[in-house]
Motif scaffolding. Structure first.
Motif, PDB file in Angstrom:
ATOM      1  N   ILE A  24       0.839  -1.194   0.000  1.00 56.97           N
ATOM      2  CA  ILE A  24       0.000   0.000   0.000  1.00 56.97           C
ATOM      3  C   ILE A  24       0.873   1.243   0.000  1.00 56.97           C
ATOM      4  O   ILE A  24       1.826   1.364   0.773  1.00 56.97           O
ATOM      5  CB  ILE A  24      -0.917   0.018   1.241  1.00 56.97           C
ATOM      6  CG1 ILE A  24      -1.878  -1.180   1.198  1.00 56.97           C
ATOM      7  CG2 ILE A  24      -1.694   1.315   1.324  1.00 56.97           C
ATOM      8  CD1 ILE A  24      -2.751  -1.301   2.422  1.00 56.97           C
ATOM      9  N   GLY A  25       0.534   2.194  -0.870  1.00 57.40           N
ATOM     10  CA  GLY A  25       1.210   3.484  -0.904  1.00 57.40           C
ATOM     11  C   GLY A  25       0.443   4.500  -0.076  1.00 57.40           C
ATOM     12  O   GLY A  25      -0.777   4.615  -0.194  1.00 57.40           O
ATOM     13  N   ILE A  26       1.147   5.219   0.800  1.00 56.48           N
ATOM     14  CA  ILE A  26       0.509   6.209   1.668  1.00 56.48           C
ATOM     15  C   ILE A  26       1.224   7.542   1.539  1.00 56.48           C
ATOM     16  O   ILE A  26       2.399   7.608   1.192  1.00 56.48           O
ATOM     17  CB  ILE A  26       0.511   5.753   3.140  1.00 56.48           C
ATOM     18  CG1 ILE A  26       1.952   5.494   3.608  1.00 56.48           C
ATOM     19  CG2 ILE A  26      -0.365   4.533   3.343  1.00 56.48           C
ATOM     20  CD1 ILE A  26       2.069   5.268   5.096  1.00 56.48           C
ATOM     21  N   PHE A  27       0.486   8.615   1.856  1.00 57.33           N
ATOM     22  CA  PHE A  27       1.078   9.938   1.842  1.00 57.33           C
ATOM     23  C   PHE A  27       0.117  10.897   2.533  1.00 57.33           C
ATOM     24  O   PHE A  27      -1.097  10.802   2.359  1.00 57.33           O
ATOM     25  CB  PHE A  27       1.339  10.421   0.412  1.00 57.33           C
ATOM     26  CG  PHE A  27       2.051  11.744   0.344  1.00 57.33           C
ATOM     27  CD1 PHE A  27       3.419  11.809   0.529  1.00 57.33           C
ATOM     28  CD2 PHE A  27       1.354  12.922   0.116  1.00 57.33           C
ATOM     29  CE1 PHE A  27       4.092  13.028   0.472  1.00 57.33           C
ATOM     30  CE2 PHE A  27       2.016  14.135   0.053  1.00 57.33           C
ATOM     31  CZ  PHE A  27       3.395  14.186   0.241  1.00 57.33           C
ATOM     32  N   GLY A  28       0.653  11.804   3.327  1.00 53.96           N
ATOM     33  CA  GLY A  28      -0.174  12.868   3.881  1.00 53.96           C
ATOM     34  C   GLY A  28      -0.856  12.526   5.184  1.00 53.96           C
ATOM     35  O   GLY A  28      -0.544  11.549   5.863  1.00 53.96           O
ATOM     36  N   THR A  29      -1.848  13.349   5.527  1.00 53.02           N
ATOM     37  CA  THR A  29      -2.466  13.316   6.852  1.00 53.02           C
ATOM     38  C   THR A  29      -3.392  12.136   7.070  1.00 53.02           C
ATOM     39  O   THR A  29      -3.757  11.839   8.210  1.00 53.02           O
ATOM     40  CB  THR A  29      -3.250  14.611   7.089  1.00 53.02           C
ATOM     41  OG1 THR A  29      -4.185  14.795   6.010  1.00 53.02           O
ATOM     42  CG2 THR A  29      -2.329  15.805   7.155  1.00 53.02           C
ATOM     43  N   LEU A  82       4.842   7.185  -0.421  1.00 55.04           N
ATOM     44  CA  LEU A  82       4.999   7.582  -1.822  1.00 55.04           C
ATOM     45  C   LEU A  82       4.124   8.794  -2.102  1.00 55.04           C
ATOM     46  O   LEU A  82       2.984   8.870  -1.632  1.00 55.04           O
ATOM     47  CB  LEU A  82       4.583   6.442  -2.767  1.00 55.04           C
ATOM     48  CG  LEU A  82       5.332   5.109  -2.641  1.00 55.04           C
ATOM     49  CD1 LEU A  82       4.603   4.027  -3.438  1.00 55.04           C
ATOM     50  CD2 LEU A  82       6.761   5.260  -3.135  1.00 55.04           C
ATOM     51  N   SER A  83       4.639   9.726  -2.864  1.00 51.43           N
ATOM     52  CA  SER A  83       3.838  10.875  -3.277  1.00 51.43           C
ATOM     53  C   SER A  83       2.760  10.427  -4.262  1.00 51.43           C
ATOM     54  O   SER A  83       2.737   9.279  -4.715  1.00 51.43           O
ATOM     55  CB  SER A  83       4.731  11.933  -3.921  1.00 51.43           C
ATOM     56  OG  SER A  83       5.241  11.454  -5.160  1.00 51.43           O
ATOM     57  N   GLN A 121       2.884   7.037  -6.392  1.00 47.46           N
ATOM     58  CA  GLN A 121       1.890   5.980  -6.211  1.00 47.46           C
ATOM     59  C   GLN A 121       1.354   5.500  -7.553  1.00 47.46           C
ATOM     60  O   GLN A 121       1.224   4.296  -7.793  1.00 47.46           O
ATOM     61  CB  GLN A 121       0.733   6.481  -5.339  1.00 47.46           C
ATOM     62  CG  GLN A 121       1.065   6.597  -3.862  1.00 47.46           C
ATOM     63  CD  GLN A 121      -0.132   7.025  -3.049  1.00 47.46           C
ATOM     64  OE1 GLN A 121      -1.278   6.838  -3.455  1.00 47.46           O
ATOM     65  NE2 GLN A 121       0.120   7.600  -1.885  1.00 47.46           N
ATOM     66  N   ILE A 122       1.033   6.431  -8.415  1.00 43.18           N
ATOM     67  CA  ILE A 122       0.486   6.064  -9.727  1.00 43.18           C
ATOM     68  C   ILE A 122       1.505   5.250 -10.519  1.00 43.18           C
ATOM     69  O   ILE A 122       1.172   4.235 -11.139  1.00 43.18           O
ATOM     70  CB  ILE A 122       0.066   7.333 -10.491  1.00 43.18           C
ATOM     71  CG1 ILE A 122      -1.134   7.974  -9.786  1.00 43.18           C
ATOM     72  CG2 ILE A 122      -0.276   6.996 -11.939  1.00 43.18           C
ATOM     73  CD1 ILE A 122      -1.500   9.342 -10.304  1.00 43.18           C
ATOM     74  N   GLU A 123       2.766   5.667 -10.474  1.00 39.98           N
ATOM     75  CA  GLU A 123       3.813   4.926 -11.174  1.00 39.98           C
ATOM     76  C   GLU A 123       3.995   3.539 -10.569  1.00 39.98           C
ATOM     77  O   GLU A 123       4.150   2.548 -11.291  1.00 39.98           O
ATOM     78  CB  GLU A 123       5.133   5.705 -11.119  1.00 39.98           C
ATOM     79  CG  GLU A 123       6.255   5.087 -11.931  1.00 39.98           C
ATOM     80  CD  GLU A 123       5.965   5.069 -13.423  1.00 39.98           C
ATOM     81  OE1 GLU A 123       6.586   4.262 -14.132  1.00 39.98           O
ATOM     82  OE2 GLU A 123       5.118   5.870 -13.884  1.00 39.98           O
ATOM     83  N   THR A 126      -0.489  -2.401  -4.662  1.00 42.27           N
ATOM     84  CA  THR A 126      -1.847  -2.767  -5.080  1.00 42.27           C
ATOM     85  C   THR A 126      -2.820  -1.628  -4.842  1.00 42.27           C
ATOM     86  O   THR A 126      -3.780  -1.448  -5.586  1.00 42.27           O
ATOM     87  CB  THR A 126      -2.320  -4.020  -4.324  1.00 42.27           C
ATOM     88  OG1 THR A 126      -1.412  -5.092  -4.584  1.00 42.27           O
ATOM     89  CG2 THR A 126      -3.719  -4.452  -4.743  1.00 42.27           C
ATOM     90  N   ILE A 127      -2.563  -0.851  -3.782  1.00 46.10           N
ATOM     91  CA  ILE A 127      -3.463   0.226  -3.369  1.00 46.10           C
ATOM     92  C   ILE A 127      -2.631   1.474  -3.070  1.00 46.10           C
ATOM     93  O   ILE A 127      -1.513   1.375  -2.552  1.00 46.10           O
ATOM     94  CB  ILE A 127      -4.250  -0.179  -2.099  1.00 46.10           C
ATOM     95  CG1 ILE A 127      -5.324  -1.212  -2.430  1.00 46.10           C
ATOM     96  CG2 ILE A 127      -4.906   1.024  -1.431  1.00 46.10           C
ATOM     97  CD1 ILE A 127      -6.565  -0.640  -3.060  1.00 46.10           C
ATOM     98  N   GLY A 128      -3.200   2.640  -3.360  1.00 42.46           N
ATOM     99  CA  GLY A 128      -2.597   3.899  -2.936  1.00 42.46           C
ATOM    100  C   GLY A 128      -3.643   4.743  -2.235  1.00 42.46           C
ATOM    101  O   GLY A 128      -4.840   4.619  -2.516  1.00 42.46           O
ATOM    102  N   PHE A 129      -3.215   5.599  -1.317  1.00 41.49           N
ATOM    103  CA  PHE A 129      -4.111   6.528  -0.627  1.00 41.49           C
ATOM    104  C   PHE A 129      -3.651   7.946  -0.913  1.00 41.49           C
ATOM    105  O   PHE A 129      -2.470   8.263  -0.735  1.00 41.49           O
ATOM    106  CB  PHE A 129      -4.080   6.303   0.887  1.00 41.49           C
ATOM    107  CG  PHE A 129      -4.827   5.085   1.340  1.00 41.49           C
ATOM    108  CD1 PHE A 129      -6.202   5.125   1.520  1.00 41.49           C
ATOM    109  CD2 PHE A 129      -4.159   3.908   1.606  1.00 41.49           C
ATOM    110  CE1 PHE A 129      -6.896   4.010   1.950  1.00 41.49           C
ATOM    111  CE2 PHE A 129      -4.841   2.785   2.029  1.00 41.49           C
ATOM    112  CZ  PHE A 129      -6.218   2.833   2.203  1.00 41.49           C
TER     113      PHE A 129
END
Length: 298
Positions: A95-100, A127-128, A132-134, A142-145
């Motif tokens: 999972i990609g995460i970024f921010g609050t 990941l920014s 994340q998209i890349e 598999t997932i990004g937020f």
């Protein structure tokens, strides 16, 4: 030798009687006898000693019984694990995460997923938005937020929630005396906003909200993240606006106030995934997203 031979051998070894083993296996006795004979010929050892009451295991038979039951257990385990993997209940979820969002909403959602899928290994990657998209396209996650996502033909965006915004101000600021603040008040004071990354971003959302109310924000600084923005407020550098999840950050001399325009003063939090990804583990996670959305908000 195949698994059927092992199944027949184990039944005879446990019943110590060809007739009872045949009944247990729901087959007739002659075919079972032939299968045991074929097994002994293939192994080149005698597995059973025939007795008036049935059969007894030879020393080689006892050894083979131990190994055969181990093999049976491994096969059953492999079948069960395969079924669980096919249901999205076993495997690895990157999972990609970024921010609050990681300060409140995302951990609650991940815990909900883990409650029903405890054997899935969840691995988080900071990941920014563009990263994340890349990473999704390269199948590294598999997932990004993220927030403020632009529609893309190969990426699906799933809205998780619209999060209310809060004003972060110093404790001695005149607005700190209010229980809630009209959103248009933010245009009267210097604002520290975030992040400084790819557009559209949270800064664009604040500018949009101000524009909807006919005011223009005074953006004094744009920093990398909410923590930096709140720290600057604590140091006397204006005020900032954060999603509710960021209000869990506690800094001395700083208070958070909700906006009276709560319906419109919100920002989205979404998850993204490849449109062509139909994997069971993704479907299991999306089921948790649906359950999370349907749960009463606190």
């Amino acid at each position: 030798m195949d698994l059927r031979h092992l199944k027949y051998f184990i039944a005879v070894a446990e019943e110590l009687n060809i007739g009872r083993a045949a009944l247990r296996l729901c087959i007739s006795q002659p075919p079972l006898t032939r299968q045991i004979q074929q097994l002994e010929e293939e192994l080149g050892v005698q597995l059973f000693i025939r007795t008036p009451r049935g059969v007894e295991l030879t020393q080689a038979g006892e050894m083979f019984y131990e190994e055969a039951t181990n093999i049976r257990a491994l096969v059953e385990q492999a079948i069960e694990r395969t079924k669980r993997a096919g249901q999205g209940k076993l495997g690895r979820l990157d999972i990609g995460i970024f921010g609050t969002g990681i300060l409140g909403t995302i951990p609650r959602l991940l815990q909900l997923f883990k409650d029903t899928n405890p054997d899935v290994v969840v691995s988080l990657h900071t990941l920014s938005k563009s990263e994340q998209i890349e990473a999704l396209r390269q199948r590294r996650i598999t997932i990004g937020f993220n927030r403020m996502l632009v529609p893309l033909p190969d990426i699906t965006t799933e809205l998780i929630m619209r999060e209310p915004l809060y004003l972060v101000i110093s404790a001695d600021h005149p607005l700190a005396r209010l229980d809630s603040v009209p959103f248009m008040e933010v245009a009267k004071y210097p604002l520290v906003l975030f992040p400084s990354g790819a557009r559209p971003n949270f800064v664009d959302r604040i500018v949009q909200l101000c524009g909807n109310m006919g005011v223009t924000p005074q953006i004094s600084q744009v920093v990398g993240d909410a923590v930096t923005g709140m720290a600057l407020v604590a140091g006397g550098f204006g005020m900032t606006i954060v999603p509710k999840s960021a209000t869990t950050i506690s800094l001395p001399g700083v208070v958070c106030r909700p906006f009276r325009d709560a319906i419109s003063a919100t920002v989205d939090l979404s998850c993204i995934y490849r449109t062509d990804d139909h994997s069971p583990i993704l479907q299991a996670f999306l089921a948790s997203v649906q359950k999370f959305r349907e749960a009463p908000s606190d």
